[in-house]
Write a protein that holds these residues in place. Structure first.
Motif, PDB file in Angstrom:
ATOM      1  N   VAL A   1       0.867  -1.181   0.000  1.00  0.00           N
ATOM      2  CA  VAL A   1       0.000   0.000   0.000  1.00  0.00           C
ATOM      3  C   VAL A   1       0.900   1.226   0.000  1.00  0.00           C
ATOM      4  O   VAL A   1       1.893   1.266   0.726  1.00  0.00           O
ATOM      5  N   LEU A   2       0.558   2.197  -0.835  1.00  0.00           N
ATOM      6  CA  LEU A   2       1.239   3.489  -0.760  1.00  0.00           C
ATOM      7  C   LEU A   2       0.237   4.586  -1.034  1.00  0.00           C
ATOM      8  O   LEU A   2      -0.855   4.330  -1.538  1.00  0.00           O
ATOM      9  N   ALA A   3       0.616   5.795  -0.673  1.00  0.00           N
ATOM     10  CA  ALA A   3      -0.285   6.935  -0.875  1.00  0.00           C
ATOM     11  C   ALA A   3       0.460   8.060  -1.573  1.00  0.00           C
ATOM     12  O   ALA A   3       1.643   8.294  -1.309  1.00  0.00           O
ATOM     13  N   GLU A   4      -0.252   8.720  -2.463  1.00  0.00           N
ATOM     14  CA  GLU A   4       0.251   9.916  -3.139  1.00  0.00           C
ATOM     15  C   GLU A   4      -0.872  10.934  -3.082  1.00  0.00           C
ATOM     16  O   GLU A   4      -1.916  10.745  -3.717  1.00  0.00           O
TER      17      GLU A   4
ATOM     18  N   VAL B   1       6.482   5.509  -6.168  1.00  0.00           N
ATOM     19  CA  VAL B   1       5.974   6.699  -6.852  1.00  0.00           C
ATOM     20  C   VAL B   1       7.173   7.570  -7.170  1.00  0.00           C
ATOM     21  O   VAL B   1       8.048   7.779  -6.329  1.00  0.00           O
ATOM     22  N   THR B   2       7.204   8.069  -8.387  1.00  0.00           N
ATOM     23  CA  THR B   2       8.269   8.969  -8.798  1.00  0.00           C
ATOM     24  C   THR B   2       7.635  10.149  -9.536  1.00  0.00           C
ATOM     25  O   THR B   2       6.418  10.186  -9.708  1.00  0.00           O
ATOM     26  N   ARG B   3       8.418  11.087  -9.954  1.00  0.00           N
ATOM     27  CA  ARG B   3       7.920  12.282 -10.654  1.00  0.00           C
ATOM     28  C   ARG B   3       8.354  12.254 -12.117  1.00  0.00           C
ATOM     29  O   ARG B   3       9.485  11.927 -12.436  1.00  0.00           O
ATOM     30  N   ALA B   4       7.444  12.643 -12.975  1.00  0.00           N
ATOM     31  CA  ALA B   4       7.751  12.783 -14.407  1.00  0.00           C
ATOM     32  C   ALA B   4       8.414  14.134 -14.618  1.00  0.00           C
ATOM     33  O   ALA B   4       8.484  14.972 -13.714  1.00  0.00           O
ATOM     34  N   ALA B   5       8.888  14.376 -15.822  1.00  0.00           N
ATOM     35  CA  ALA B   5       9.549  15.644 -16.141  1.00  0.00           C
ATOM     36  C   ALA B   5       8.626  16.838 -15.929  1.00  0.00           C
ATOM     37  O   ALA B   5       9.063  17.916 -15.543  1.00  0.00           O
TER      38      ALA B   5
ATOM     39  N   VAL C   1       4.083   9.484 -11.039  1.00  0.00           N
ATOM     40  CA  VAL C   1       4.099   8.275 -11.854  1.00  0.00           C
ATOM     41  C   VAL C   1       4.232   7.080 -10.922  1.00  0.00           C
ATOM     42  O   VAL C   1       5.134   7.046 -10.088  1.00  0.00           O
ATOM     43  N   LEU C   2       3.328   6.116 -11.066  1.00  0.00           N
ATOM     44  CA  LEU C   2       3.373   4.892 -10.269  1.00  0.00           C
ATOM     45  C   LEU C   2       4.237   3.875 -10.986  1.00  0.00           C
ATOM     46  O   LEU C   2       4.063   3.624 -12.179  1.00  0.00           O
TER      47      LEU C   2
END
Length: 175
Positions: free
Chosen positions: A105-108, A162-166, A171-172
């Motif tokens: 489980v993760l949350a954004e 979860v990471t970040r796009a440009a 982004v999952l």
């Protein structure tokens, strides 16, 4: 052998009905299912708790949006509130699947993403507990058996990031 008596017919009919009822119960209980119990009340306001220990919980929640505590179970993700409560209370919302097991489980922001043993990814809206989206992902592979608190499931979800796009959007990544 003659005609069956009335008593034998009644016993046979009762036996057939009992077997049919048992089969229906087994099918209902063991059939794959997804149960979504949505929030009935308003989304809680963000509290300003005092500094220090607020309470001691027997499980490890993930705090989402500073308002909800999200917990993991073997086949369930659920949230309670208030986040500053001393004890767990009746869930604010809940999401369960059978026979799949919860592996992460993760949350954004206000989206809670859950990963299941069958590879499904299910995103829930933290405000209501409703399913926001579903996707097929890769199977999780070998996942260590969670301990009774499910701390690793919410604090270190296997292969879920979860990471970040440009452009700055989230982004999952499921690996």
């Amino acid at each position: 052998m003659g005609k069956p008596s009335g008593r034998r017919i009644v016993v046979a009919v009762v036996a057939v009905l009992a077997v049919a009822a048992a089969a229906a119960v087994v099918l209902r209980v063991l059939a794959p299912a997804e149960v979504e119990t949505v929030a009935r009340g308003a989304y809680p306001a963000a509290p300003t708790p005092p500094v220090g220990v607020i309470g001691r919980l027997p499980v490890a929640p993930l705090v989402v949006d500073g308002r909800l505590r999200v917990y993991a179970g073997a086949r369930q993700v659920y949230a309670d509130q208030p986040v500053s409560g001393k004890h767990r209370v009746t869930p604010f919302w809940s999401y369960r699947r059978w026979p799949a097991k919860l592996v992460g489980v993760l949350a954004e922001g206000t989206t809670v993403v859950s990963r299941w043993s069958d590879g499904k990814l299910v995103a829930l809206d933290a405000h209501t507990g409703r399913v926001a989206w579903r996707a097929d992902g890769p199977g999780p592979g070998a996942v260590p058996k969670p301990r009774r608190t499910y701390a690793a499931t919410v604090w270190d979800p296997a292969g879920l990031h979860v990471t970040r796009a440009a452009d700055g959007g989230a982004v999952l990544v499921a690996a």
